[in-house]
Design an enzyme around this catalytic site. Structure first.
Site, PDB file in Angstrom:
ATOM      1  CG  HIS A   1       3.333  16.646   4.257  1.00 38.51           C
ATOM      2  ND1 HIS A   1       3.096  16.433   5.504  1.00 38.51           N
ATOM      3  CD2 HIS A   1       4.785  16.680   4.104  1.00 38.51           C
ATOM      4  CE1 HIS A   1       4.174  16.214   5.995  1.00 38.51           C
ATOM      5  NE2 HIS A   1       5.118  16.507   5.143  1.00 38.51           N
TER       6      HIS A   1
ATOM      7  CD1 TRP B   1      -2.877 -13.478   3.776  1.00 37.40           C
ATOM      8  CD2 TRP B   1      -2.041 -12.246   2.394  1.00 37.40           C
ATOM      9  NE1 TRP B   1      -3.862 -13.159   2.956  1.00 37.40           N
ATOM     10  CE2 TRP B   1      -3.369 -12.300   2.009  1.00 37.40           C
ATOM     11  CE3 TRP B   1      -1.213 -11.375   1.725  1.00 37.40           C
ATOM     12  CZ2 TRP B   1      -3.797 -11.784   0.779  1.00 37.40           C
ATOM     13  CZ3 TRP B   1      -1.704 -10.825   0.288  1.00 37.40           C
ATOM     14  CH2 TRP B   1      -3.014 -11.083   0.265  1.00 37.40           C
TER      15      TRP B   1
ATOM     16  N   GLY C   1      -7.651 -16.790   8.512  1.00 32.66           N
ATOM     17  CA  GLY C   1      -7.019 -15.570   9.071  1.00 32.66           C
ATOM     18  C   GLY C   1      -7.383 -15.223  10.416  1.00 32.66           C
TER      19      GLY C   1
ATOM     20  CD  GLU D   1       1.422 -10.096  14.201  1.00 30.33           C
ATOM     21  OE1 GLU D   1       0.751  -9.943  13.002  1.00 30.33           O
ATOM     22  OE2 GLU D   1       2.704 -10.111  14.319  1.00 30.33           O
TER      23      GLU D   1
END
Lengths: 380, 81
Positions: free
Chosen positions: A334, A155, A130, A359
């Site tokens: 909200h 992924w 990763g 990234e």
């Protein structure tokens, strides 16, 4: 205003209209159905949006980095998953071919990517590789007249719909980049569903079993996969994610402003409460700062400035961080209704989180930014 | 400034370790020693092309050609010749 700038401004205006009419109203539906309609991708292709960053000589729109960033914000504000298609297809793969491809590769691949005849995905990440991207285990063997690819990727955004993958593999010593057609025998994909976010980004696992790759499909030199191709791709990817952060944050601000102007409590619209105003003021200031960082990074990229990559890292780190903060605040403004899909803030809150991971995680960005600062601002 | 001094100076400005922790000869592999991060490969390539006004062809862009001060000097001199 020069003719070129005028034409490109027109393209951005057209993208904005398209996004408002054909993407934003359906983003929640895409999220629920966990797919982007093929018709949407075809419409984007017909507008030239899949070649926004590709030079006109190869059939693209030829946007510069600043304009491409603004384009990314427009699409990303309408729908983060649709933006993720642009990120992998354009920023990660097309940019890599443009930088590292031979002239023959550029002439073969770029017009097809620009027109949308082919969709591309970026196949780097693996279960055990990763953040340590150089540790890929997918392997290749040189069989004389071709390479043989074996391994597993995970992924991978758009893997389930892409026609070509930019794959990174090792022969035990070197990491090399290959352009691999998905139709090659030995490739299988398995969709990854029910994600926190990026639900309609067609994310999938890819397995490669004795996949033959033609010799001419190496991108860059053998062994240049990590130091050069991955770094180029992720640099463009980070730039895209930086604008994606601004896009999500702006979407959340728009939503909270509109809600605060309409919602009444204690007999008056909630925007009259100073604590709500404080939230809106902070969000507005952070977004303007993040967009300024992105624009600065874009200008430095267009000028080929030596610190453009670091400015891009800062833009990506900051924009993804404030996107998370502002979407959190937008849900807060909200109240309970913010937990429902009746308003977009619930989805934006989920979509913001992934930007702090992909990234290069925020922690990796902090590490690189700190290394830069400890050198740059030290007085000998 | 000599060619190797220009290159050394640029590398020293981009080390991820501090000057007092980093000693390297012109032949040491700066990537293997962990003195620079992976992003530096691209930055170094751009520096070499701009500073010495040369174009490094894609098939020459191999990390081993940029791994030490001496290797970079060799590359620049070969391009100039």
């Amino acid at each position: 205003m020069s003719v070129t700038i005028h034409v490109q401004q027109h393209l951005l205006d057209e993208a904005r209209v398209f996004a408002n009419e054909h993407i934003f109203p359906f983003a929640s539906e895409f999220d629920k159905k966990m797919e982007l309609p093929k018709s949407l991708i075809e419409s984007m292709a017909s507008k030239g949006f899949l070649g926004a960053n590709i030079p006109e000589a190869y059939g693209g729109l030829g946007l510069d980095q600043v304009q491409f960033g603004e384009f990314t914000e427009i699409i990303g504000k309408a729908c983060p998953s649709t933006r993720s298609l642009i990120t992998v297809h354009s920023s990660l793969v097309s940019s890599s071919i443009l930088r590292w491809g031979s002239e023959a590769q550029k002439e073969y691949w770029l017009p097809k990517l620009a027109s949308g005849e082919l969709l591309a995905a970026f196949a780097l990440t693996e279960p055990e590789a990763g953040s340590n991207a150089a540790g890929v285990q997918t392997n290749y063997d040189d069989k004389g007249d071709h390479f043989l690819l074996n391994g597993f990727k995970k992924w991978i955004t758009c893997a389930d719909i892409a026609d070509v993958y930019l794959v990174f593999a090792t022969n035990g010593e070197k990491v090399t980049a290959f352009l691999v057609e998905r139709s090659s025998p030995g490739i299988e994909t398995v969709p990854i569903k029910d994600l926190l976010a990026a639900r309609s980004s067609h994310m999938a696992e890819i397995s490669f079993k004795d996949v033959k790759v033609p010799k001419e499909n190496i991108l860059g030199v053998e062994g240049g996969g990590f130091a050069y191709v991955v770094n180029t791709a992720l640099d463009h990817g980070r730039y895209s994610i930086a604008w994606a952060g601004v896009a999500i944050a702006q979407g959340a601000l728009d939503a909270m402003v509109n809600y605060a102007r309409r919602r009444e409590q204690f007999g008056k619209k909630i925007h009259h409460f100073q604590l709500i105003q404080g939230i809106i003021a902070d969000a507005t200031t952070k977004i303007h700062a993040a967009r300024a960082l992105c624009l600065k990074a874009g200008e430095m990229r267009d000028a080929d400035h030596e610190d453009a990559t670091m400015e891009t890292n800062m833009a990506k780190y900051f924009a993804s961080k404030i996107a998370m903060e502002i979407t959190t605040d937008a849900v807060q403004v909200h109240g309970a209704i913010g937990f429902t899909s009746e308003y977009p803030v619930e989805r934006l809150f989920r979509e913001a989180k992934v930007l702090e991971i992909i990234e290069g995680t925020s922690q990796l960005q902090q590490g690189m930014i700190a290394q830069f600062a400890l050198k740059k601002y030290y007085s000998k | 400034m000599e060619l190797n001094q220009k290159i050394r100076s640029y590398i020293e400005d981009n080390l991820v370790v501090f000057e007092d922790e980093a000693e390297f000869t012109d032949d040491d592999n700066i990537f293997k020693m962990g003195f620079v991060n992976s992003l530096f490969a691209m930055k170094l390539l751009n520096f070499v092309e701009k500073e010495f006004d040369i174009t490094v062809e894609n098939d020459e862009i191999d990390i081993k050609n940029f791994s030490s001060v001496s290797k970079i000097v060799q590359l620049v001199e070969s391009k100039r010749n």
